[in-house]
Structure formats: structure tokens, C-alpha cells
Design an enzyme around this catalytic site. Structure first.
Site, PDB file in Angstrom:
ATOM      1  N   GLU A   1     -17.621  60.573  18.185  1.00 51.05           N
ATOM      2  CA  GLU A   1     -16.439  60.833  17.275  1.00 51.05           C
ATOM      3  C   GLU A   1     -15.530  59.547  17.677  1.00 51.05           C
ATOM      4  O   GLU A   1     -14.264  59.785  17.363  1.00 51.05           O
ATOM      5  CB  GLU A   1     -15.836  62.090  17.248  1.00 51.05           C
TER       6      GLU A   1
ATOM      7  N   ASP B   1     -21.480  55.138  10.710  1.00 43.42           N
ATOM      8  CA  ASP B   1     -22.558  56.101  10.873  1.00 43.42           C
ATOM      9  C   ASP B   1     -23.979  55.289  10.369  1.00 43.42           C
ATOM     10  O   ASP B   1     -23.873  54.988   8.981  1.00 43.42           O
ATOM     11  CB  ASP B   1     -22.389  57.389  10.193  1.00 43.42           C
TER      12      ASP B   1
END
Length: 572
Positions: A189, A384
């Protein structure tokens, strides 16, 4: 003359799903990502290589994902999954043959897509996705970086031994599969915490105590660089409106804010160069790259970015029973009933236009940055991986086109993180605050009223693991040694940040709560059996059966080392 360098960084991650369900949550997450993202990207990168272009992209493949992709169970299940998709496409083509010419053609497109995917998986890469990416790295065409072992949210883990083990296992798993030391890491993250006196955000787990900065663990394990979101570079309290909604976040931020004293730099910081970060003296600093916000918005945003183009395939609307997609985005405000049928012929032109726009945007931003006067500015563009192909079907083709355009433009150059770090090593050391790339810039997605209960169990398990490692890590007799390793596996699976994320976003809340609870229950069960075995007691048939079931189901990280939890190598 080169005006700028483009540093694409892709982050590939899924939680451990082998033997933990199939559909709608579980193994099919991995199958979908492999079919729609990992293999299309491999094909795009190898196509560029065949055309004489080095993609020069950086891709992170998390240790837990690497272990799954290398597992024979995945390889067998993936082949079955592709057969099911081919069968679904054939079924749909038959259904649409007389009634719907447009969707009949798209059904044939899906049949060809999955047949080609299966051929490529079987014949071109020998069912080994990990080895295919490794071959591209070995050829110098791209860089693979690592991550914390199971994507544990490092700033919120309760013990430095837990952070140490996540990093060490991430490095060792990388060495096992890719045959070299990783140079870079994607922090889960993009979450970072400097050194300071930290207080657990839930009651019952001690008071304020010194904690090491995340970068210290990286430095100690030979990792040279990582990435942060834009607001961390600029400093300040980028905690967002959510800080007022969660008392735990207020407490964490207050603890940090009291002690954080930013260095007064006499230069303008820019996201278009790399810097070193060091919480304190005595440790080799670690470099970090900063996400460029403007290019990020062009790709991340479904409303304002390229994936929201009305011509592209819509992710959400699917035809059942096969689950294939036949509609296009249409418009950002179109609901599912208003989606129009996908027209593949309308897509290629849009891909080229969007790729050209992105390339020109990179050039414009680099040319305009006057703060970088000692080297060529760069654009760090982290995403991502699963965005490309799974969420945005045309994404791999767009990425191919961008990299090709950059290669053909004499004013731009694609580079890996290692390339840029080697050519332009940082010269300034700065301090950066705690935070993540989550909404609001802090930890609220992973720590809130819905997830607070999970951290109580994580902190309890971490303390039990540290005590067990101190007591038993020197013992080599069975079953004590294997039970201690199994205990460590259950802990790192429990620490996965995916469970809190899925709970907070409601993406798969029931599944995440079940998975978390089961790993906690199994951890406690193994811990109790370990205590009995270490005391010389004979294990019952039920004990042995429980261990066999858990060991077979969570069969990863064969070389995990419980001694990593025994003590912090370099204490705060």
C-alpha cells in the site's frame, strides 16, 4: 536530446487463495489475473523484445503471488479454468448465432482469446509464468522487485520482529525464484513509517515504545529503493477528512506528530528525481521514488482517465452463466441497463490516441520541471498490475503502445528503477512523514471501526510468535521444528493487509472476515499443539490430523525461518 525518462512500476499482488475457495472469491481471482493480466503483459513485453525494443519496465510480484504462480496446484486449476472459459464462449456463440450478430462475434473473440491464452501458457512458457518473467529480467529487458512476504501493512504491525520477518521472507523468497538479490521493493500500500516512539492503536498491547523506521529494515536486508505517494514527499499532514472519524487514527497521528521534526531542506523537492530517506544516523539511507500525480490520474481514474473511454470494454456487466463481458463503458454515467454492445473495431484507434496523449504528457511534465537541473527528470508511474487487462481489458495493449511510442521518440526514454538509480543516484537525504497511498493518505482504510478487532488478534499472535521463537527456534527435533515453521506461516497469512482492505471496502467482506478468523484460529491451534510437543507430550490423533490439514492447505514459504521472530537484529 533526452528530456525525460518514464519509469513504469507495476505492482502484482493477490492474497493466498490456493485451497481457500474458488468462486466468487478464491482461486478464480488468481485464474482471472493470470489470464487477463499476467499472460497478456508477458505477450506484450515479448512482442516489444521481438521488435527490438526493451520494455524497461519495473514489475513487482509479491512473494505470496510468486509462490502461488509457481505452485503445481495453480497450473492444473488454471488449465481447467481456461477450458471452462472456452466452453462458455462456445456456448454463448451458439446462443447468439441466430439472434445477436454483434454478440456472436464477441463470443468468438472470447473463444479465440482463451484458446490463445491456453496455447501460450502450455507451449510458449511451459506453464511457468514466474520463469517467463524471470527470463525477461535475465535478458535485461525489465526489472522485478519484491514486496513484504504476504503484503503485511508494515506501519501498523505491532512488533519490529514482525516487520523484520515480512521483509526478510520477501527477500529470501525473491532469491529462491529469481536467483538474485532484489534491488527494490514495493512497500504494501506504499505505506511508510519513520522511527519514533509508537503506541499500539488498540488497547492491551503495551504503551509507547521506540520503533524502527521501515527503511531501516530495507537497508539491513540490502534493498536500495522503494516508492511513496506524492504527498509524503511534500511533508505535511496528508491525513484527509477521515482523521476526524476514527479515534485510533487521531491517536496514531498524535503520537507521530509530537515527535516528527522534518529536516529543513534548502531546496525545492520534486517528484521527478529520487531522494534518500533516513530516520536517524548510523544506517545506510534508502532511496525512494515518488508517484507523479498528473500521469497517475490519467490511468487510475475510471471517470477522468483512459479506462473510462466509452469505447473500452465494461468490466462490471457480464453475461451468465459464463461470466463473459459483451458491453462497452458507453459513458461514465451510464448504468448497466444503458451499456451498449462492445465494438472491438472501435478500440485500436482509441488505444493509439490515448497512448500518444500519455507520451506527450510525460514529455510536457519533464520539460516543465525547472527544479531538476543536474540530471534528466523522470516520471515515476506506479500502478496495480491487475488494472491492466483485468479491470481495463485494453490496458496491456495500451501499455505496449506507450512503450513503443517512447522508444521511437528521441526526447524520451523508458527506464527501470535500477537504471535510474544507477545513472542518477540521490544526493539529498530528506525526512518523510508517515502515510500510505490510501484515500486520505493515512491508515484509515486498514484501521477503522470495522477492522479494529483484527488488529487485536494480529498483535496477540505476533507476541505469541516472538515468545515461541525465543523458546523453540534453536530446537531441531520433530515435530517441534516443523510446528514452529507452520506457526510462522499462519502468522504471515494472518498479517495480510488484504483482509482489512476487503472488509473496509466491502469488496468481499464475508470472505475476508472468514479467512482472517480461520487463520487466527489455526494459529492458536498450532500454537497449542506446539506447546504440547515442546513439553514432550504425545500428540493426539486429532492434533496430528489438524496439523496435516493446515500444512497441506497452506503449503507455501517452505524455507520460512522462525528465528527471524526471535529478536530484532538491530534494535531501535
Amino acid at each position: 536530446m533526452i528530456k525525460g525518462k518514464l519509469l513504469f512500476v507495476l505492482h502484482s499482488h493477490l492474497p493466498y487463495v490456493i485451497s481457500h475457495g474458488k468462486w466468487p472469491h478464491g482461486m478464480d481471482w488468481l485464474n482471472e489475473a493470470a489470464a487477463e493480466t499476467y499472460i497478456p503483459l508477458l505477450k506484450a513485453f515479448n512482442r516489444l523484445v521481438d521488435e527490438g525494443i526493451a520494455p524497461k519496465i519495473t514489475i513487482g510480484i509479491t512473494p505470496v503471488l510468486t509462490e502461488m504462480l509457481a505452485d503445481d496446484t495453480f497450473k492444473a486449476e488454471f488449465s481447467d479454468y481456461l477450458d471452462q472459459k472456452i466452453e462458455a464462449a462456445v456456448h454463448d456463440a451458439t446462443e447468439f448465432y441466430r439472434t445477436d450478430d454483434e454478440r456472436h462475434g464477441i463470443a468468438r473473440m472470447w473463444e479465440e482469446f482463451y484458446r490463445e491464452t491456453k496455447r501460450y501458457f502450455d507451449e510458449e512458457i511451459g506453464q511457468n509464468i514466474v520463469a517467463a518473467f524471470a527470463a525477461l529480467q535475465d535478458g535485461g529487458y525489465l526489472e522485478i522487485i519484491t514486496c513484504a512476504a504476504t503484503h503485511g501493512y508494515l506501519p501498523l504491525l505491532g512488533e519490529d520482529t514482525a516487520v523484520q520477518a515480512q521483509v526478510k521472507l520477501g527477500v529470501e523468497t525473491y532469491k529462491k525464484h529469481y536467483g538474485r538479490q532484489p534491488k527494490g521493493i514495493w512497500l504494501p500500500e506504499c505505506a511508510y513509517r519513520p522511527a519514533y516512539d509508537w503506541t499500539p492503536p488498540v488497547e492491551g498491547f503495551g504503551t509507547s515504545r521506540p520503533r524502527k523506521g521501515v527503511e531501516e529494515f530495507l537497508s539491513e536486508n540490502g534493498v536500495r529503493y522503494f516508492m511513496v505517494d506524492t504527498h509524503l514527499l511534500k511533508g505535511g499532514q496528508a491525513v484527509g477528512v477521515y482523521i476526524d472519524r476514527f479515534d485510533a487514527l487521531k491517536q496514531l497521528w498524535a503520537n507521530f506528530e509530537e515527535q516528527y521534526a522534518p529536516v529543513e531542506e534548502d531546496f525545492d523537492k520534486t517528484p521527478h528525481k529520487a531522494y534518500y530517506v533516513a530516520s536517524r544516523e548510523g544506517k545506510a539511507p534508502v532511496a525512494f521514488f515518488t508517484r507523479d500525480p498528473e500521469t497517475g490520474l490519467q490511468v487510475w481514474s475510471g471517470e477522468h482517465g483512459y479506462p473510462g473511454d466509452g469505447n473500452y470494454l465494461d468490466f462490471h456487466k457480464k453475461h451468465f452463466p459464463g461470466g463473459l463481458q459483451y458491453w462497452r463503458v458507453t459513458s461514465a454515467k451510464a448504468d448497466l441497463a444503458d451499456k451498449e454492445v462492445y465494438v472491438p473495431e472501435m478500440v485500436e484507434g482509441r488505444i493509439r490516441e490515448n497512448a500518444h496523449h500519455f507520451k506527450e504528457l510525460v514529455k510536457r511534465i519533464c520539460s516543465a520541471d525547472q527544479t531538476v537541473d543536474d540530471h534528466i527528470p523522470m516520471i515515476c508511474a506506479p500502478f496495480d498490475t491487475e488494472l491492466f487487462g483485468h479491470w481495463w481489458f485494453e490496458g496491456p495493449r495500451w501499455l505496449y503502445q506507450v512503450l513503443k511510442e517512447v522508444a521511437l521518440d528521441p526526447e524520451l526514454e523508458a527506464a527501470t528503477l535500477e537504471d535510474y538509480y544507477t545513472e542518477y543516484p540521490p544526493v539529498e537525504v530528506v525526512s518523510i512523514p508517515e502515510g500510505s497511498w490510501g484515500k486520505g493518505g493515512f491508515h484509515w482504510i486498514w484501521l477503522n471501526d470495522m477492522t479494529r478487532w483484527t488488529w487485536k488478534h494480529v498483535y496477540e499472535a505476533e507476541q505469541l510468535m516472538t515468545k515461541a521463537a525465543q523458546d523453540y527456534s534453536e530446537r531441531s527435533e520433530e515435530p517441534v521444528a516443523s510446528l514452529l515453521k507452520l506457526l510462522a506461516r499462519e502468522l504471515v497469512l494472518l498479517e495480510s493487509s488484504d483482509w482489512q482492505f476487503l472488509i473496509s471496502t466491502y469488496a468481499a467482506r464475508d470472505y475476508a472476515e472468514m479467512r482472517f478468523s480461520n487463520h487466527y484460529s489455526d494459529f492458536k491451534k498450532v500454537h497449542g499443539i506446539l506447546q504440547k510437543a515442546a513439553a514432550g507430550e504425545t500428540l493426539s490423533d486429532a492434533d496430528r490430523e489438524a496439523v496435516a490439514v493446515i500444512s497441506e492447505r497452506d503449503n507455501l514459504f517452505e524455507d520460512i525461518d522462525p528465528s527471524w521472530w526471535k529478536q530484532v537484529e538491530f534494535p531501535a
